[in-house]
Design a protein around this motif. Structure first.
Motif, PDB file in Angstrom:
ATOM      1  N   ASP A 109     -21.443  28.591  32.770  1.00  0.00           N
ATOM      2  CA  ASP A 109     -22.344  28.134  33.818  1.00  0.00           C
ATOM      3  C   ASP A 109     -21.506  27.803  35.049  1.00  0.00           C
ATOM      4  OD1 ASP A 109     -25.047  26.764  34.662  1.00  0.00           O
ATOM      5  OD2 ASP A 109     -23.489  25.247  34.982  1.00  0.00           O
ATOM      6  N   VAL A 110     -21.970  28.213  36.223  1.00  0.00           N
ATOM      7  CA  VAL A 110     -21.195  28.042  37.444  1.00  0.00           C
ATOM      8  C   VAL A 110     -20.967  26.561  37.761  1.00  0.00           C
ATOM      9  CG1 VAL A 110     -21.235  28.363  39.946  1.00  0.00           C
ATOM     10  CG2 VAL A 110     -21.802  30.261  38.453  1.00  0.00           C
ATOM     11  N   GLU A 111     -21.985  25.733  37.606  1.00  0.00           N
ATOM     12  CA  GLU A 111     -21.822  24.309  37.881  1.00  0.00           C
ATOM     13  C   GLU A 111     -20.809  23.683  36.927  1.00  0.00           C
ATOM     14  OE1 GLU A 111     -24.451  20.172  38.300  1.00  0.00           O
ATOM     15  OE2 GLU A 111     -25.447  22.095  37.874  1.00  0.00           O
ATOM     16  N   PHE A 139     -20.143  35.273  34.748  1.00  0.00           N
ATOM     17  CA  PHE A 139     -21.156  34.290  35.100  1.00  0.00           C
ATOM     18  C   PHE A 139     -22.471  34.907  35.559  1.00  0.00           C
ATOM     19  CE2 PHE A 139     -17.111  32.135  35.331  1.00  0.00           C
ATOM     20  CZ  PHE A 139     -17.379  30.931  34.689  1.00  0.00           C
ATOM     21  N   TRP A 140     -22.494  36.230  35.765  1.00  0.00           N
ATOM     22  CA  TRP A 140     -23.759  36.831  36.185  1.00  0.00           C
ATOM     23  C   TRP A 140     -24.053  38.159  35.468  1.00  0.00           C
ATOM     24  CZ3 TRP A 140     -20.247  36.047  40.516  1.00  0.00           C
ATOM     25  CH2 TRP A 140     -19.417  37.139  40.784  1.00  0.00           C
ATOM     26  N   TYR A 150     -23.967  32.662  43.405  1.00  0.00           N
ATOM     27  CA  TYR A 150     -22.974  31.966  42.599  1.00  0.00           C
ATOM     28  C   TYR A 150     -21.601  31.980  43.270  1.00  0.00           C
ATOM     29  CZ  TYR A 150     -26.209  31.847  38.616  1.00  0.00           C
ATOM     30  OH  TYR A 150     -27.263  31.606  37.780  1.00  0.00           O
TER      31      TYR A 150
END
Length: 263
Positions: A109-111, A139-140, A150
């Motif tokens: 997850d980017v966060e 991430f994508w 992102y």
């Protein structure tokens, strides 16, 4: 009037020469290309040079385990294991979830990525820092339309932390195009790795497609990866940048994707 630009060595002399001395401090650089073209080896050089230059080094691995990255580095006489033990570097493993491991991502997850990177930076302390994310494509993969959003989020948050960043991105073998259009749009520089069959022999190459504030080499250069040494520049190839241009239908898809993504 001459403007001084602080540059970070990539750890590969030939690439430094292509970049007028290295990557400008604070830049976010996209390292793109198909699998097996040398992106991770280049990222290891960049990380190892940072350790030698007393930079703070954070390496995020998403497609190989931490142990695999350390083992691969040792093949090129880079002792990342020792650097980690001495508190000079942190390797964040986003592939294998490990209980009680401070430097593993529990979810891709980017966060979560950004928060863990900031935590690692605080652990290493104040000073010039290098961040490698290998690769951002993870991430994508299931939502390629989010690539631009992102990528921008990562750059916007981490820009304040004195990082000079390499972010790798996978290109598809079949189309030589990206899994999601976005990383290249937010990057200050784009270094493309690729491969081409010439005279029945597979050749790897590198091309600096973009590097702001830099009179960079515009030629395609052949590369090699040697045991005990790593990535080396062999010299200019006998084909041009135009030979590597994306097909017109791919360009149309890029324009369409950008339009759909909005500003």
């Amino acid at each position: 009037m001459t403007v001084h630009i602080e540059r970070l060595s990539t750890g590969v002399l030939g690439i430094d020469r292509m970049l007028a001395g290295g990557i400008p401090r604070g830049f976010f650089v996209a390292v793109v290309g198909e699998p097996g073209t040398g992106k991770t080896v280049f990222a290891l050089h960049y990380a190892w040079q940072g350790i030698k230059d007393n930079d703070k080094v954070i390496y995020v691995t998403t497609e190989e385990s931490r142990e695999s990255i350390i083992k691969q580095a040792k093949m090129f006489n880079m002792d990342l294991d020792k650097a980690v033990d001495e508190g000079k570097a942190i390797i964040i493993d986003a592939l294998l979830k490990s209980q009680n491991d401070e430097w593993s991502l529990e979810e891709v997850d980017v966060e979560a990525l950004v928060n863990k990177v900031i935590e690692a930076k605080r652990k290493l302390g104040y000073g010039r820092s290098r961040l490698i994310i290998d690769s951002m494509s993870t991430f994508w993969l299931d939502k390629p339309a989010m690539a631009r959003k992102y990528s921008y989020a990562v750059k916007r948050v981490l820009y304040r932390w004195d990082f000079t960043v390499l972010m790798t991105s996978q290109y598809a073998i079949t189309t030589s195009s990206a899994f999601g259009w976005g990383l290249e749009h937010v990057a200050d520089g784009i270094i493309r790795f690729g491969r081409k069959v010439v005279g029945g022999e597979l050749k790897r190459y590198i091309l600096v497609e973009k590097m702001r504030q830099t009179p960079h080499d515009l030629r395609v250069n052949y590369i090699d990866i040697k045991d005990g040494e790593g990535l080396v520049i062999l010299g200019p190839a006998n084909f041009s940048k135009e030979d590597l241009a994306l097909p017109e239908d791919v360009k149309r898809r890029i324009r369409s994707a950008n339009k759909d993504l909005g500003p």
